[in-house]
Motif scaffolding. Structure first.
Motif, PDB file in Angstrom:
ATOM      1  N   ARG A 144       0.840  -1.203   0.000  1.00 31.10           N
ATOM      2  CA  ARG A 144       0.000   0.000   0.000  1.00 31.10           C
ATOM      3  C   ARG A 144       0.878   1.258   0.000  1.00 31.10           C
ATOM      4  NH1 ARG A 144      -1.407  -3.533   3.835  1.00 31.10           N
ATOM      5  NH2 ARG A 144      -0.520  -2.226   5.446  1.00 31.10           N
ATOM      6  N   THR A 176      -1.119  -7.743   9.018  1.00 28.21           N
ATOM      7  CA  THR A 176      -1.490  -6.499   9.727  1.00 28.21           C
ATOM      8  C   THR A 176      -0.286  -5.740  10.265  1.00 28.21           C
ATOM      9  OG1 THR A 176      -1.707  -7.631  11.831  1.00 28.21           O
ATOM     10  CG2 THR A 176      -3.684  -7.466  10.485  1.00 28.21           C
ATOM     11  N   VAL A 217      -4.088 -20.128  16.958  1.00 30.74           N
ATOM     12  CA  VAL A 217      -5.478 -20.412  17.321  1.00 30.74           C
ATOM     13  C   VAL A 217      -6.337 -19.381  16.606  1.00 30.74           C
ATOM     14  CG1 VAL A 217      -7.114 -20.713  19.226  1.00 30.74           C
ATOM     15  CG2 VAL A 217      -4.665 -21.175  19.591  1.00 30.74           C
ATOM     16  N   ASP A 218      -7.006 -19.806  15.559  1.00 29.34           N
ATOM     17  CA  ASP A 218      -7.635 -18.835  14.659  1.00 29.34           C
ATOM     18  C   ASP A 218      -8.657 -19.576  13.798  1.00 29.34           C
ATOM     19  OD1 ASP A 218      -7.937 -16.926  12.359  1.00 29.34           O
ATOM     20  OD2 ASP A 218      -6.242 -15.908  13.292  1.00 29.34           O
ATOM     21  N   ARG A 262      -9.111 -19.051  10.881  1.00 28.40           N
ATOM     22  CA  ARG A 262      -8.515 -19.152   9.543  1.00 28.40           C
ATOM     23  C   ARG A 262      -7.084 -19.655   9.659  1.00 28.40           C
ATOM     24  NH1 ARG A 262      -7.748 -14.151   6.509  1.00 28.40           N
ATOM     25  NH2 ARG A 262      -6.729 -13.523   8.444  1.00 28.40           N
ATOM     26  N   PRO A 284     -15.168 -18.325  16.311  1.00 27.83           N
ATOM     27  CA  PRO A 284     -14.985 -16.970  16.808  1.00 27.83           C
ATOM     28  C   PRO A 284     -15.891 -16.674  18.005  1.00 27.83           C
ATOM     29  CG  PRO A 284     -15.990 -16.972  14.603  1.00 27.83           C
ATOM     30  CD  PRO A 284     -15.589 -18.368  14.904  1.00 27.83           C
ATOM     31  N   SER A 285     -15.479 -15.741  18.805  1.00 23.21           N
ATOM     32  CA  SER A 285     -16.235 -15.262  19.977  1.00 23.21           C
ATOM     33  C   SER A 285     -16.280 -16.270  21.117  1.00 23.21           C
ATOM     34  CB  SER A 285     -17.683 -14.890  19.625  1.00 23.21           C
ATOM     35  OG  SER A 285     -17.728 -13.949  18.592  1.00 23.21           O
ATOM     36  N   ASP A 308     -13.251 -17.716  22.448  1.00 20.49           N
ATOM     37  CA  ASP A 308     -11.873 -17.954  22.906  1.00 20.49           C
ATOM     38  C   ASP A 308     -11.747 -18.080  24.423  1.00 20.49           C
ATOM     39  OD1 ASP A 308     -10.179 -17.392  20.253  1.00 20.49           O
ATOM     40  OD2 ASP A 308     -11.895 -16.056  20.364  1.00 20.49           O
ATOM     41  N   ALA A 325      -8.346  -9.061  17.501  1.00 22.47           N
ATOM     42  CA  ALA A 325      -9.596  -9.424  16.833  1.00 22.47           C
ATOM     43  C   ALA A 325     -10.549 -10.230  17.714  1.00 22.47           C
ATOM     44  CB  ALA A 325      -9.293 -10.175  15.533  1.00 22.47           C
ATOM     45  N   ARG A 374     -12.586  -8.090  19.677  1.00 25.23           N
ATOM     46  CA  ARG A 374     -13.656  -7.342  19.004  1.00 25.23           C
ATOM     47  C   ARG A 374     -14.856  -8.269  18.790  1.00 25.23           C
ATOM     48  NH1 ARG A 374      -9.197  -5.375  16.080  1.00 25.23           N
ATOM     49  NH2 ARG A 374      -9.775  -6.518  14.217  1.00 25.23           N
ATOM     50  N   HIS A 424      -8.629  -8.078   8.634  1.00 26.18           N
ATOM     51  CA  HIS A 424      -8.003  -6.916   7.985  1.00 26.18           C
ATOM     52  C   HIS A 424      -7.212  -7.413   6.778  1.00 26.18           C
ATOM     53  CE1 HIS A 424      -8.624  -3.850  11.353  1.00 26.18           C
ATOM     54  NE2 HIS A 424      -9.420  -4.870  11.565  1.00 26.18           N
ATOM     55  N   TYR A 425      -7.236  -6.621   5.712  1.00 22.26           N
ATOM     56  CA  TYR A 425      -6.825  -7.133   4.407  1.00 22.26           C
ATOM     57  C   TYR A 425      -5.495  -6.537   3.963  1.00 22.26           C
ATOM     58  CZ  TYR A 425      -8.263  -9.308  -0.037  1.00 22.26           C
ATOM     59  OH  TYR A 425      -8.382 -10.115  -1.131  1.00 22.26           O
ATOM     60  N   ARG A 451      -5.550  -3.272   1.645  1.00 18.50           N
ATOM     61  CA  ARG A 451      -6.221  -2.046   2.106  1.00 18.50           C
ATOM     62  C   ARG A 451      -5.764  -1.711   3.509  1.00 18.50           C
ATOM     63  NH1 ARG A 451     -11.152  -4.601  -0.068  1.00 18.50           N
ATOM     64  NH2 ARG A 451     -11.401  -5.591   1.949  1.00 18.50           N
ATOM     65  N   HIS A 501      -8.168  -0.551   6.159  1.00 22.34           N
ATOM     66  CA  HIS A 501      -9.612  -0.329   6.299  1.00 22.34           C
ATOM     67  C   HIS A 501     -10.197  -0.056   4.907  1.00 22.34           C
ATOM     68  CE1 HIS A 501      -8.502  -0.514  10.374  1.00 22.34           C
ATOM     69  NE2 HIS A 501      -7.738   0.547  10.281  1.00 22.34           N
TER      70      HIS A 501
HETATM   71  N1  LIG Z   1      -3.005  -4.634   5.960  1.00 23.15           N
HETATM   72  C1  LIG Z   1      -3.632  -4.066   6.989  1.00 23.15           C
HETATM   73  N2  LIG Z   1      -3.003  -3.997   8.184  1.00 23.15           N
HETATM   74  C2  LIG Z   1      -3.647  -3.447   9.248  1.00 23.15           C
HETATM   75  C3  LIG Z   1      -4.937  -2.859   9.120  1.00 23.15           C
HETATM   76  C4  LIG Z   1      -5.561  -2.939   7.828  1.00 23.15           C
HETATM   77  O1  LIG Z   1      -6.716  -2.497   7.646  1.00 23.15           O
HETATM   78  N3  LIG Z   1      -4.883  -3.543   6.804  1.00 23.15           N
HETATM   79  N4  LIG Z   1      -5.543  -2.290  10.197  1.00 23.15           N
HETATM   80  C5  LIG Z   1      -4.741  -1.959  11.371  1.00 23.15           C
HETATM   81  C6  LIG Z   1      -5.599  -1.774  12.562  1.00 23.15           C
HETATM   82  S1  LIG Z   1      -6.340  -0.250  12.848  1.00 23.15           S
HETATM   83  C7  LIG Z   1      -5.785  -2.747  13.464  1.00 23.15           C
HETATM   84  S2  LIG Z   1      -6.816  -2.499  14.818  1.00 23.15           S
HETATM   85  C8  LIG Z   1      -5.098  -4.033  13.334  1.00 23.15           C
HETATM   86  C9  LIG Z   1      -6.053  -5.204  13.521  1.00 23.15           C
HETATM   87  O2  LIG Z   1      -5.303  -6.319  13.732  1.00 23.15           O
HETATM   88  P1  LIG Z   1      -6.005  -7.689  14.112  1.00 23.15           P
HETATM   89  O3  LIG Z   1      -7.159  -7.446  14.988  1.00 23.15           O
HETATM   90  O4  LIG Z   1      -4.935  -8.594  14.616  1.00 23.15           O
HETATM   91  O5  LIG Z   1      -6.463  -8.147  12.642  1.00 23.15           O
HETATM   92  P2  LIG Z   1      -7.611  -9.086  12.102  1.00 23.15           P
HETATM   93  O6  LIG Z   1      -7.225  -9.439  10.698  1.00 23.15           O
HETATM   94  O7  LIG Z   1      -8.965  -8.512  12.300  1.00 23.15           O
HETATM   95  O8  LIG Z   1      -7.575 -10.390  13.000  1.00 23.15           O
HETATM   96  C10 LIG Z   1      -6.429 -11.190  13.200  1.00 23.15           C
HETATM   97  C11 LIG Z   1      -6.803 -12.649  13.160  1.00 23.15           C
HETATM   98  O9  LIG Z   1      -7.812 -12.931  14.107  1.00 23.15           O
HETATM   99  C12 LIG Z   1      -8.707 -13.897  13.577  1.00 23.15           C
HETATM  100  N5  LIG Z   1      -9.965 -13.824  14.329  1.00 23.15           N
HETATM  101  C13 LIG Z   1     -11.068 -13.077  14.089  1.00 23.15           C
HETATM  102  N6  LIG Z   1     -11.998 -13.305  15.043  1.00 23.15           N
HETATM  103  C14 LIG Z   1     -11.477 -14.215  15.900  1.00 23.15           C
HETATM  104  C15 LIG Z   1     -11.946 -14.850  17.092  1.00 23.15           C
HETATM  105  O10 LIG Z   1     -13.044 -14.611  17.592  1.00 23.15           O
HETATM  106  N7  LIG Z   1     -11.079 -15.723  17.696  1.00 23.15           N
HETATM  107  C16 LIG Z   1      -9.843 -15.997  17.211  1.00 23.15           C
HETATM  108  N8  LIG Z   1      -9.064 -16.842  17.873  1.00 23.15           N
HETATM  109  N9  LIG Z   1      -9.382 -15.420  16.095  1.00 23.15           N
HETATM  110  C17 LIG Z   1     -10.177 -14.529  15.454  1.00 23.15           C
HETATM  111  C18 LIG Z   1      -8.785 -13.567  12.108  1.00 23.15           C
HETATM  112  O11 LIG Z   1      -9.103 -14.720  11.364  1.00 23.15           O
HETATM  113  C19 LIG Z   1      -7.392 -13.047  11.816  1.00 23.15           C
HETATM  114  O12 LIG Z   1      -6.572 -14.048  11.261  1.00 23.15           O
HETATM  115  O13 LIG Z   1      -4.452  -4.199  12.093  1.00 23.15           O
HETATM  116  C20 LIG Z   1      -3.740  -3.048  11.653  1.00 23.15           C
HETATM  117  N10 LIG Z   1      -3.023  -3.423  10.455  1.00 23.15           N
END
Ligand SMILES: Nc1nc2c(c(=O)[nH]1)N[C@H]1C(S)=C(S)[C@@H](COP(=O)(O)OP(=O)(O)OC[C@H]3O[C@@H](n4cnc5c(=O)[nH]c(N)nc54)[C@H](O)[C@@H]3O)O[C@H]1N2
Ligand SMILES: Nc1nc2c(c(=O)[nH]1)N[C@H]1C(S)=C(S)[C@@H](COP(=O)(O)OP(=O)(O)OC[C@H]3O[C@@H](n4cnc5c(=O)[nH]c(N)nc54)[C@H](O)[C@@H]3O)O[C@H]1N2
Ligand code: SF4
Ligand SMILES: [Mo]
Length: 758
Positions: free
Chosen positions: A52, A187, A211-212, A214, A231-232, A234, A315, A318, A641-642, A645, A647
């Motif tokens: 990006r 991320t 532990v995920d 995915r 999910p939800s 853990d 995550a 959340r 998070h992808y 992008r 967000h």
């Molecule tokens: N490329 C990229 N990087 C980013 C961002 C972005 O938009 N793009 N955003 C940034 C921001 S602001 C933030 S807050 C962070 C977020 O960072 P994270 O919160 O760590 O990112 P996520 O991809 O939502 O989730 C991480 C992993 O948690 C898993 N997961 C989801 N729900 C659950 C669950 O209930 N239990 C378990 N065990 N696993 C779960 C998902 O499958 C994923 O593999 O990333 C930051 N980095």
């Protein structure tokens, strides 16, 4: 540096795009355009930009950039706007602020800021200062990323989660790493420049587990054992691991006795003495979908391999009851004596956040240096009681976000709404128990409709407003509903200072080109608006003077050199959170009321809220698989998070779109039973909304779960169907008890739609 021909200039700067990262960019400029972006090729550790950052000029010079102030001329949301002058735009905003205040009171104005580029100078707090000078406003409390984790950290350790982690280099000492809902290869968050450290983690004798729901890129990179989990849920698995450790007598009792409070109470819950339900691995298997035998072996391995780092990502926090997950992870960390040592962890968030970031963004920002008096709308009024923030009297020992000075909101006040509940507050107002009827929404760097829960409800709320203004660079799903759009420039067009969360350095974000069109920086917008509101003393310094002063405050010795280099590194050793408390507890109590790690938290007990219990517990979330709703909507949705992008940012960059389509990840068994093949167009829906996108059929996701990456641009057709693949139309706007966005708790159904996409 000038190229042969003389016209090209190279400017060093840093990228920071709400990905909670900071990377070095070498920007080539020619004829007022950024023509090329390079990154760090210097000595390790390098601060190399991701795809990006490398494609950023496509966003900067995007043909759809908003370059002129706009006034709505069609119906709200219709997308019809007319170019106006800055004078008219700012005058309109100022008059509406004054009108709404005079008619309904200052509380009727809501200011909603998100992080944007996280600069010291160009930050939403400037608008907080403007509004405070004309009577105040209603703020929005908490973070959207990690609110539940933060509440868990404050309850357990007495500090913000940003101070609960070890630095990434500490992982080099770990003999076992448990990635729990965290995918830093994509991320990078808080683990930062993993390209340097992660290959070093791949060594014989270091076991990595993920532990995920995915099978993540990180799990693949580190050859991790994948433990798929619903999910939800853990907290249930973590509690069951505690059960195994207690039953096998593997806990580090000396550690627990010396440093923690309330293990005995926790034990009562875990063993079932409290409620008659022993939290056995079999009990957890039913809830989590993780086989009991896997829980037993992971628990034993974790308890007997030291040091071991349990990296509990954000995550799983959340979710509907996210706080319990981080609280349970922290309890397990203490039970295994992994707290305060190299190669260990703390629970309560993945990693340490470095000082420059904390100083600049968590505790500061130019509006703090401007010494604002705070929000005058401060007198308590009848408030809803569905969050700990509203139990003000009861939580004297429980510092909440405003008291810890977090983010841009101007100090302690009851005039706050929980971040995920803003739409509900607008729709319900005083009748629904909120302190005011809300009429004006001021949005700074936030794509609310796209990024918060329940987009259709958010749109209803926007339709109810009398006035809405936003600072934007693009015509987003949110901006479409504004009455006035103020075009904001990008970090290539303004100077700023930032602090890195992942490595100790300050960044100078150097202006590479002049502002495109008539776009302006946040500082310019705020000063212009202040002038229209008759505030004559908004700032006593120029932008350059503020930056110089900030550089001095943060100990940057040579400002001119800093501007040229774009980076100033601050030396530091490996950080181990709570090392002092562990090494010398007599002189360093934990900053909690008891001076110990609070496995049992009295402040939570005092709240008397069963959803925020005093010891960590598994609490069944709404929309679990046991919910009657699961008959209609049997699949659990997560939204990761992808990589292409941040967000919703960059979704409109064709270069990046080519890398991979937006798709819903569906397990092959779920796809088969629905007659869905890889690449088929599918409809993902529930009672809140529906979205059309291609399916990616894979074994990389657990059966029963689907993942739609967050941030795809909402694109509602005339029937209200989203054709952009935005998961947020499907999300609930209810939050966790501590105010966290629950974007990983939602039930949906998937069915084949007409057509094929790829
Ligand atoms: N490329 C990229 N990087 C980013 C961002 C972005 O938009 N793009 N955003 C940034 C921001 S602001 C933030 S807050 C962070 C977020 O960072 P994270 O919160 O760590 O990112 P996520 O991809 O939502 O989730 C991480 C992993 O948690 C898993 N997961 C989801 N729900 C659950 C669950 O209930 N239990 C378990 N065990 N696993 C779960 C998902 O499958 C994923 O593999 O990333 C930051 N980095
Ligand atoms: N389904 C689902 N939803 C989620 C999440 C999830 O995991 N799943 N994660 C949540 C998380 S952790 C977060 S942090 C939020 C993020 O939510 P937001 O912060 O709202 O997300 P962005 O898409 O980054 O929106 C920023 C907007 O500000 C505009 N903008 C205007 N000026 C500037 C500027 O100067 N700089 C920048 N950078 N932008 C500017 C951008 O064009 C963009 O439209 O999303 C949340 N939403
Ligand atoms: S978007 Fe984030 S990770 Fe990518 S280059 Fe910019 S700061 Fe670095
Ligand atoms: Mo976030």
């Amino acid at each position: 540096m000038t190229q042969p021909g003389g016209a090209e200039q190279v400017i060093n700067t840093v990228c920071h795009d709400h990905c909670t990262n900071e990377c070095f960019l070498r920007v080539h400029v020619k004829d007022g355009r950024v023509v090329r972006v390079e990154t760090d090729n210097g000595p390790e550790p390098q601060f190399r930009a991701c795809v990006r950052g490398r494609a950023h000029r496509q966003l900067l010079h995007h043909p759809d950039r908003l370059k002129y102030p706009l006034k709505r001329v069609g119906e709200r949301g219709e997308g019809k706007f007319e170019r106006i002058s800055w004078d008219e735009a700012l005058q309109t905003v100022a008059s509406q602020i004054l009108r709404v205040r005079a008619t309904y009171g200052a509380r009727s104005t809501i200011l909603l800021c998100s992080a944007g580029d996280l600069g010291y100078l160009h930050e939403g707090g400037l608008i907080d200062r403007v509004l405070n000078r004309v009577g105040g406003y209603t703020g929005v409390i908490g973070t959207v990323s990690d609110q539940a984790t933060r509440i868990a950290a404050i309850a357990t350790y007495g500090v913000d989660n940003a101070m609960c982690g070890n630095s990434v280099d500490s992982l080099l000492s770990a003999r076992m790493i448990i990635l729990w809902g965290i995918n830093p290869v994509v991320t990078r968050n808080y683990l930062g420049h993993i390209a340097h450290f992660f290959p070093q983690l791949k060594k014989p004798g270091v076991k990595v587990v993920s532990v995920d729901p995915r099978y993540t890129e990180t799990a693949s990179f580190l050859d991790a054992q994948w433990i798929p989990i619903r999910p939800s849920t853990d907290a249930a698995m973590l509690v069951a691991m505690a059960y195994v450790i207690i039953k096998e007598n593997l806990q580090d009792q000396a550690f627990l006795d010396k440093y923690t409070a309330g293990f005995e109470e926790y034990k009562k819950y875990v063993l079932g003495d409290e409620d008659g339900i022993p939290k056995t691995p079999g009990w957890a298997e039913e809830i989590t979908g993780v086989p009991a035998a896997t829980i037993v072996s992971l628990a034993k391995e974790y308890a007997t391999t030291k040091p071991a780092a349990l990296l509990d990502g954000l995550a799983p926090g959340r979710t509907a009851r996210g706080e319990q997950y981080n609280r349970a992870a922290a309890a397990l960390t203490c039970m295994t004596g992994n707290l305060g040592i190299k190669g260990g962890s703390s629970g309560c968030g993945p990693m340490q956040v470095d000082d420059p970031y904390i100083k600049l963004h968590v505790l500061n920002g130019v509006h703090v240096d401007m010494k604002c008096d705070g929000n005058p709308v401060d007198k308590a009024s009848p408030l809803r009681t569905d969050s700990i923030y509203y139990h003000r009297e009861k939580r004297k020992n429980f510092p909440s976000i405003p008291e810890t000075g977090h983010y841009y909101l101007g100090g302690p006040s009851t005039a706050y709404l929980l971040r995920p509940r803003v739409a509900d507050a607008i729709l319900q107002g005083k009748e629904g128990g909120y302190p005011a009827d809300y009429k004006l929404l001021y949005i700074v760097t936030c794509n609310w409709v796209n990024q918060y829960g329940n987009s259709n409800k958010l749109i209803q709320a926007l339709n109810k407003l009398e006035f809405m203004v936003c600072h934007e660079q693009f015509m987003t799903a949110t901006a479409r509903y504004a009455d006035i759009i103020l075009p904001q420039n990008t970090f290539f067009e303004r100077n700023d200072i930032t602090g890195s969360p992942n490595f100790p350095f300050y960044g100078f974000r150097a202006k590479a080109i002049g502002s495109l069109g008539e776009s302006r920086s946040t500082f310019e917008i705020a000063t212009g608006l202040a002038a229209k509101l008759g505030i004559t003393d908004f700032t006593d310094k120029t932008e350059e003077e503020w930056l110089r002063q900030a550089a001095k405050t943060y100990g940057i010795p040579d400002y001119e050199q800093f501007k040229k280099d774009a980076m100033y590194r601050v030396p530091r050793n490996t950080v181990v959170a709570f090392e002092k408390q562990i090494c010398d507890p007599e002189n360093n109590p934990f900053p909690t009321p008891s001076g110990k790690v609070e496995i049992f938290c009295q402040a939570l007990a005092d709240l008397g809220d069963p959803d925020l219990p005093a010891v960590p517990k598994y609490i069944e979330p709404w929309e679990s698989v046991n919910d009657p709703l699961a008959k209609k909507y049997p699949l659990q949705l997560i939204s990761s998070h992808y990589f292409r992008r941040v967000h919703s940012r960059f979704d409109n960059v064709p270069w990046l779109r080519e890398l991979e389509p937006q798709a819903v990840l569906v397990n092959s068994a779920d796809a088969r039973s629905r007659g869905i093949q890889d690449g088929d167009l599918v409809r993902v829906f529930n009672d809140r909304g529906q979205t059309l996108l291609p399916a990616c059929v894979s074994e990389r996701i657990m059966p029963g779960i689907v993942d739609i990456p967050e941030g795809a641009w909402l694109s509602l057709d005339e029937n209200g169907v989203d054709r952009g693949g935005c998961p947020n139309v499907l999300l609930n706007d209810l939050c966790s008890p501590g105010g966290g966005l629950a974007c990983n708790t939602a039930l949906v159904q998937v069915e084949k739609a007409e057509g094929r996409v790829c």
